[in-house]
Design an enzyme around this catalytic site. Structure first.
Site, PDB file in Angstrom:
ATOM      1  N   VAL A 241     -11.004  -8.504   3.209  1.00  0.00           N
ATOM      2  CA  VAL A 241     -10.669  -9.639   4.057  1.00  0.00           C
ATOM      3  C   VAL A 241      -9.461 -10.308   3.425  1.00  0.00           C
ATOM      4  CG1 VAL A 241     -11.435 -11.806   5.080  1.00  0.00           C
ATOM      5  CG2 VAL A 241     -13.069  -9.949   4.750  1.00  0.00           C
ATOM      6  N   ASN A 445       3.640  10.130  -3.977  1.00  0.00           N
ATOM      7  CA  ASN A 445       3.867  11.572  -3.965  1.00  0.00           C
ATOM      8  C   ASN A 445       5.316  11.935  -3.642  1.00  0.00           C
ATOM      9  OD1 ASN A 445       1.093  11.869  -4.497  1.00  0.00           O
ATOM     10  ND2 ASN A 445       0.645  11.744  -2.319  1.00  0.00           N
ATOM     11  N   GLY A 496      -4.989  -8.583  -4.257  1.00  0.00           N
ATOM     12  CA  GLY A 496      -5.341  -9.970  -4.566  1.00  0.00           C
ATOM     13  C   GLY A 496      -4.397 -10.630  -5.544  1.00  0.00           C
TER      14      GLY A 496
END
Length: 580
Positions: A241, A445, A496
């Site tokens: 969230v 990659n 975060g």
């Protein structure tokens, strides 16, 4: 004793540098520079490096055997990538100009294609050998197969449900990190030679050297909560969230506001704060999926995720949204005006292929069509949700279409896993993904800088937004932020506001904002704009929906910056953090 150690270390260092021809290479570089006599000698000798994340992701709750196997595979990939750079790529790119990004990326792509073909040849030879060995065992295999009962024609299993099967996962060539890492290092070297920051160098490459008069910054999708799928709590649907600050705020103000919400969330999740939280959650309607439950148990704080966010568990879909709503109300913010929400559903991780349904809660399943109805109900009830990431598998294309028509004018419907790998998105100059509002691109990659430039150009032409996202297994390199700014991404998904590898990128974003503001080249977008897919075939009637303007007096412009439970926060705003 110390003198002997110093002598030994110096001898080992000299042998190491001689073995790698460092003296000869330095002499060649100095001889080439002398005729030019540059004023900034050390600037011309600057070496540019890049760090690229591995595609291998090790889940926090994985078994030790799986973790060890993934770690070995990761180490093999890195070792092979280093060999490619030292043995082939260095010689191939020698004497080329780092400012010629397109040509160098083309060479890197051709080199990688040859490696892919080599691998296919090896696999073909191994397959032929396996076929020969199997042929010698045919009699025993026939005997065993004869013992099996044949299924009666026309009879199907009662649990069989027809759904589009999952597309096979894309194989990743061992060593492919070398391609992406080299391309990014070339871009950084080109920026250094041109004496411009990396984000401006990328913008010039995308615009064919036409310098932009103004630049906008991507809005951060700040991960606030993460829900463990293996926890005792029932909720599985919401992997992340995230908070999205209003466009009218500066990035610094937006991140400060997100930090204030995080601090209040931590207080509510602690035992002392649950007394205030529980009654509100108990009185909430649980929805059709859980209307038989008597009471939802209050969530608890379970630590900090590798994504740099709070880990908790919930028992229904509304509980985390009400929790954030409570936190905002407690600090004088209005959810949906002063802060918005995005949900990473990661629906591809929830499909039960026996039942042909998604397990959104423990023991609660929804068909693809029912998922669309559920999202419509959720967004209508919580209009502060302005983005859904991977709400469905990429194979459920009809349901993507239905959801875009139902919700496209209200929120962004974004494909992350549904967009697969950046190198596979281009198919005949089209974006081979379901109908959606935008795509999360990741630099991993064999992805090259030129690939991102081409892809974002295609997305711009199709009126889709670009989101640059950091992989789960992230490094401390902050180049991703420069790429997002230079490419003109609408959002950047960094995780975060904790853990050093995440915090470093937020600091870089704040530094770029300060630099653009100082140069008077910073432009802020006026509103969020959504696409009404239902009216897309009639351009003359299409009007983008916008969110209501921000109430500037709803929160102070300089809110206090909290600390995260002993974890250090960003310098400037956030400081490098360490976790226990």
């Amino acid at each position: 004793m110390e003198a002997d150690t110093d002598v030994r270390l110096r001898r080992e260092a000299a042998e190491y540098y001689r073995a790698h021809r460092v003296p000869q290479r330095m002499e060649e570089a100095l001889n080439a520079l002398f005729p030019l006599r540059p004023a900034d000698l050390y600037g011309e000798l600057r070496i540019c490096s890049a760090i690229i994340s591995s595609h291998y992701q090790i889940p926090e709750n994985a078994f030790s055997e799986a973790t060890e196997a993934d770690e070995r595979e990761r180490n093999d990939s890195v070792t092979t990538a280093v060999e490619w750079v030292n043995e082939s790529l260095s010689a191939m790119l020698r004497d080329l100009k780092p400012t010629d990004q397109c040509e160098i990326d083309k060479m890197l792509g051709e080199y990688f294609s040859k490696k892919v073909e080599e691998k296919k040849e090896v696999e073909k030879e191994e397959e032929e050998e396996d076929t020969l060995s199997i042929t010698s065992c045919i009699p025993s295999a026939v005997a065993q197969s004869g013992q099996k009962k044949e299924a009666k024609p026309g009879k199907k299993s009662s649990t069989e449900i027809t759904i589009p099967p999952a597309e096979p996962s894309e194989s990743v060539l061992c060593g492919s990190l070398a391609i992406g890492g080299t391309s990014l290092a070339i871009a950084k070297a080109g920026a250094s030679i041109n004496h411009v920051p990396l984000y401006l160098h990328i913008a010039l490459l995308k615009r064919s050297q036409d310098s932009p008069k103004e630049m906008t910054l991507p809005l951060p999708m700040v991960t606030l909560l993460s829900y463990e799928k293996l926890s005792p709590a029932k909720l599985k649907l919401m992997k992340e969230v995230m908070l999205i600050p209003p466009v009218q705020l500066s990035l610094k103000q937006g991140i400060e506001r997100a930090l204030d919400i995080q601090k209040e969330m931590m207080r509510l999740l602690e035992p002392a704060g649950k007394a205030q939280l529980s009654p509100q959650l108990a009185d909430s309607k649980k929805g059709r999926a859980h209307n038989k439950e008597k009471k939802a148990s209050p969530p608890a704080l379970n630590g900090v995720s590798h994504l740099g966010c709070l880990i908790t568990g919930c028992d229904n879909l509304e509980q985390p949204l009400l929790l954030i709503q409570t936190a905002c109300n407690n600090i004088g913010l209005e959810l949906g005006t002063d802060m918005y929400l995005a949900i990473n559903c990661a629906a591809h991780e929830l499909m039960d292929y026996v039942k042909g349904k998604y397990e959104i809660l423990t023991g609660t399943f929804r068909s693809p069509d029912e998922m669309v109805d559920m999202y419509v109900e959720l967004v209508n009830k919580f209009p502060s949700i302005i983005a859904l990431v991977d709400p469905l598998r990429k194979e459920d294309r009809q349901q993507w279409n239905n959801m875009c028509c139902a919700l496209g004018s209200k929120c962004y419907l974004i494909a992350e896993d549904a967009a697969t790998n950046s190198s596979k998105l281009k198919t005949d100059h089209n974006i081979n993904i379901p109908m959606c509002s935008g795509v999360v691109l990741k630099y991993v990659n064999q992805t090259k800088v030129s690939d991102l430039i081409e892809l974002t150009g295609l997305l711009d032409g199709q009126r889709r937004i670009t989101i640059l996202g950091s992989p789960d297994g992230e490094s401390s390199d902050d180049s991703l932020v420069d790429l997002a700014v230079g490419l003109g991404a609408r959002f950047v998904k960094l995780g975060g506001l904790s853990r050093g590898e995440r915090v470093t990128k937020y600091n870089r974003l704040l530094a770029i904002e300060e630099e653009l503001a100082k140069n008077r080249t910073l432009r802020y977008d006026a509103d969020f704009e959504f696409t009404d897919f239902a009216e897309e075939s009639q351009p003359e009637k299409q009007q983008p929906e916008v969110l209501p303007p921000l109430q500037q007096d709803s929160a102070p412009s300089q809110p206090s910056v909290p600390a995260l439970q002993g974890h250090s926060m960003p310098a400037q705003l956030l400081e490098s953090s360490t976790l226990t």
